[in-house]
Design an enzyme around this catalytic site. Structure first.
Site, PDB file in Angstrom:
ATOM      1  N   THR A 295     117.792  93.913  22.058  1.00 53.29           N
ATOM      2  CA  THR A 295     116.607  93.047  21.748  1.00 53.29           C
ATOM      3  C   THR A 295     115.867  93.024  23.146  1.00 53.29           C
ATOM      4  OG1 THR A 295     115.938  90.678  21.516  1.00 53.29           O
ATOM      5  CG2 THR A 295     118.163  90.972  22.196  1.00 53.29           C
TER       6      THR A 295
ATOM      7  N   LYS B 293     103.807  89.333  19.284  1.00 48.82           N
ATOM      8  CA  LYS B 293     104.162  90.058  18.062  1.00 48.82           C
ATOM      9  C   LYS B 293     103.536  90.808  17.394  1.00 48.82           C
ATOM     10  CE  LYS B 293     108.512  88.738  16.590  1.00 48.82           C
ATOM     11  NZ  LYS B 293     109.343  88.822  15.556  1.00 48.82           N
TER      12      LYS B 293
HETATM   13  P1  AMP Z   1     113.781  89.758  16.880  1.00 46.11           P
HETATM   14  O1  AMP Z   1     114.980  89.506  17.436  1.00 46.11           O
HETATM   15  O2  AMP Z   1     113.106  91.046  17.410  1.00 46.11           O
HETATM   16  O3  AMP Z   1     114.271  90.103  15.292  1.00 46.11           O
HETATM   17  O4  AMP Z   1     112.957  88.716  16.706  1.00 46.11           O
HETATM   18  C1  AMP Z   1     113.304  87.195  16.458  1.00 46.11           C
HETATM   19  C2  AMP Z   1     112.406  86.191  16.598  1.00 46.11           C
HETATM   20  O5  AMP Z   1     111.313  86.462  15.558  1.00 46.11           O
HETATM   21  C3  AMP Z   1     112.834  85.034  16.240  1.00 46.11           C
HETATM   22  O6  AMP Z   1     113.512  84.146  17.359  1.00 46.11           O
HETATM   23  C4  AMP Z   1     111.469  84.159  15.970  1.00 46.11           C
HETATM   24  O7  AMP Z   1     110.816  84.006  17.276  1.00 46.11           O
HETATM   25  C5  AMP Z   1     110.875  85.363  15.089  1.00 46.11           C
HETATM   26  N1  AMP Z   1     110.829  85.324  13.857  1.00 46.11           N
HETATM   27  C6  AMP Z   1     111.595  85.911  13.023  1.00 46.11           C
HETATM   28  N2  AMP Z   1     111.357  85.528  11.683  1.00 46.11           N
HETATM   29  C7  AMP Z   1     110.234  84.456  11.763  1.00 46.11           C
HETATM   30  C8  AMP Z   1     109.694  84.070  10.957  1.00 46.11           C
HETATM   31  N3  AMP Z   1     110.183  84.050   9.338  1.00 46.11           N
HETATM   32  N4  AMP Z   1     108.676  83.184  11.014  1.00 46.11           N
HETATM   33  C9  AMP Z   1     108.209  82.975  12.350  1.00 46.11           C
HETATM   34  N5  AMP Z   1     108.794  83.642  13.262  1.00 46.11           N
HETATM   35  C10 AMP Z   1     109.960  84.551  12.988  1.00 46.11           C
END
Ligand code: AMP
Length: 550
Positions: free
Chosen positions: A185, A439
């Site tokens: 990550t 993002k």
């Molecule tokens: P990753 O490890 O790259 O999948 O990123 C995880 C992060 O993405 C989480 O800690 C959130 O900050 C963000 N995230 C994932 N799903 C959502 C969602 N449905 N709405 C808003 N933020 C999200």
């Protein structure tokens, strides 16, 4: 007194064996890098995974060894998902969109022994191969007739390797807590951290993904995976599809609206998963060309918050049920999903929309609570917001090689870094991101890394990067820089400077100069204030995009 039930170990190989035994004819359809469509089924895939298992052992891959992939969503990548963990090794999926230096860092950190790659990525890997200190050989995911000229050493052809092996292999049974796959990550601070899944966590997560109250993947489904296989195990879908024999459709590198639409129609896709950016492309294409996606019953959207307009367009104009999901690489990744509860269908549309825009409700297997800065639990009243803490069998308890130190709190809760509310119905809503990452199209851009790189320019005294809204990519970076004394550096010069050091898609969409940056009492740049100052600032690329689509 101990129970008298079998202690069958939960093995990833058992998922594919089940699919082959009970749903052998169900298809796995992939769009290959030359645009052609490849068809296979679970029976054939199981045979090929067994050949691959032999091939890996012949190469000397041992239990616990890390074997990396840099590949698109396709049938060969799917085979590695089973064969590598099946022999007890660890499948390390690498995100090809990372900058070369980052790939070198994580491949060396993981001590990857072999690297599988799609032909697209040969030039990328050639450019970093000298620095990959543990990789012993490269397995090109192609047929013998497609093998390119390459400067890579110890290169092997995937199809040749498979052809030389038997398609019968006895999958070993070992401790279900053995590591199965690895995904880094891209953290906000420090180095990327490796999340190391196990057979047990993966199989339990698989059962959850199939659950009727989560994603409800079932045998009758045809699933379009537009979430990459290098991101959090493709949201667990390869394993869940095998566990019920659902048909799978892989789009390869072709994520444009027209290409996705073609696949959806041709293959009769019933469920599709992806980040909002991809959906935006598909919706734009359908609107411009008067197309429909009537076979799709539902979609799961996550990775970033789903915009209300997208939810309504999909539900009202296209009759697609939308489930908002939240998760992280560290959560395998399913943490919450947004299926309405009993009785909620009777609510008016606006109320339903408000519920669906929340990040989802608690699911069995993931405990949630929110805490204040002192770690004190806050009420689940839908109003109080604090850091979301989670616990469960498919949540990480630490990172590979203890990177980042101890992760869990004293009671074993994982701090997500997301600030959220929890309502009395158990629905979670993210209100803020504790992290300042940007993002862009479902991928993260580290603001800190961009800032540090920009500050490496002699003409820059201080720099901050914030994400601004973008109609296509969700967010794009704006660089705010303070010139050092006497410097006349321009935005263009700074961008050129950055272009030599970071991936192209990380480059800020605009650079502005300020006399000074706001700071906290401890000297940190006050990002919240910067966001307020630039709240009405429109990135030039966002203007272009609006003009193009509007
Ligand atoms: P990753 O490890 O790259 O999948 O990123 C995880 C992060 O993405 C989480 O800690 C959130 O900050 C963000 N995230 C994932 N799903 C959502 C969602 N449905 N709405 C808003 N933020 C999200």
């Amino acid at each position: 007194m101990r129970g008298l039930m079998m202690d069958t170990q939960l093995m990833i190989s058992s998922l594919l064996r089940y699919a082959a035994d009970y749903h052998g004819d169900r298809e796995i359809v992939s769009r290959m890098i030359d645009g052609s469509i490849h068809r296979t089924n679970y029976r054939e895939t199981h045979k090929r995974a067994q050949r691959l298992a032999h091939a890996l052992e012949r190469l000397g891959v041992k239990s616990g060894d890390r074997v990396a992939t840099i590949a698109w969503n396709n049938h060969r990548h799917f085979e590695t998902y089973f064969a590598v963990p099946g022999i007890g090794a660890v499948c390390h999926t690498i995100n090809p969109r990372l900058f070369g230096e980052q790939i070198v860092y994580i491949a060396n950190h993981a001590e990857d022994q072999f690297l599988f790659l799609d032909l697209t990525f040969v030039p990328l890997v050639e450019s970093i191969a000298q620095e990959l200190s543990t990789v012993k050989g490269y397995l090109l995911m192609c047929g013998a007739d497609e093998m390119p000229e390459t400067s890579l050493e110890n290169v092997m052809c995937y199809e040749d390797l498979l052809a030389a092996e038997s398609d019968h292999y006895d999958w070993p049974v070992f401790d279900e807590n053995t590591a199965s796959s690895l995904c880094y990550t891209s953290g906000t601070t420090g180095n990327p951290k490796g999340v190391l899944y196990s057979h047990r966590s993966t199989v339990l997560h698989t059962l959850c993904v199939m659950g009727a109250d989560t994603i409800a993947i079932a045998n009758r489904d045809t699933l379009l995976a537009i979430v990459p296989m290098f991101h959090a195990n493709c949201w667990g879908t390869p394993y869940a599809c095998a566990a019920c024999g659902a048909k799978i459709v892989y789009p390869g590198p072709f994520m444009d609206g027209d290409k996705l639409h073609e696949l959806i129609e041709a293959e009769g896709v019933t469920v599709a998963l992806g980040v909002p950016t991809v959906w935006l492309g598909l919706i734009n294409y359908m609107q411009a060309n008067d197309k429909r996606i009537d076979t799709i019953e539902r979609t799961v959207i996550g990775g970033t918050a789903i915009p209300a307009s997208m939810l309504r367009t999909l539900e009202d104009d296209y009759g697609v049920q939308v489930f908002h999901a939240w998760g992280m690489t560290e959560t395998s990744p399913l943490g919450t999903t947004g299926r309405l509860k009993a009785g909620e269908d009777a609510l008016d549309t606006d109320t339903q929309t408000a519920l669906k825009l929340k990040q989802g409700r608690g699911i069995y297997g993931v405990e949630m609570k929110i805490v204040d800065d002192d770690g004190k639990e806050l009420p689940k009243d839908g109003v109080a917001s604090g850091e979301l803490m989670i616990r469960g069998p498919w949540i990480a308890k630490g990172y590979l090689k203890e990177e980042g130190g101890a992760v869990l709190d004293a009671d074993g809760w994982f701090p997500t870094g997301d600030i959220s509310t929890l309502d009395p119905e158990g629905r979670m809503q993210i209100t803020d991101r504790a992290k300042d990452v940007i993002k862009s199209g479902g991928e993260w851009i580290s603001s800190i890394e961009l800032e540090n790189t920009a500050m490496g320019h002699p003409g820059v005294a201080e720099a901050a990067v914030i994400g601004l809204p973008h109609p296509k990519w969700d967010e794009r970076p704006l660089l705010i820089a303070v010139r050092s004394e006497g410097s006349e550096v321009t935005g263009e010069e700074l961008t050129d400077f950055l272009a030599r050091k970071v991936a192209k898609w990380w480059l800020p969409d605009d650079v502005v100069f300020a006399d000074e940056l706001p700071h906290t009492p401890t000297g940190k740049v006050l990002k919240t204030r910067l966001r307020e100052i630039y709240a009405n600032y429109t990135l030039p690329t966002a203007r272009d995009q609006s003009a193009a689509t509007g």
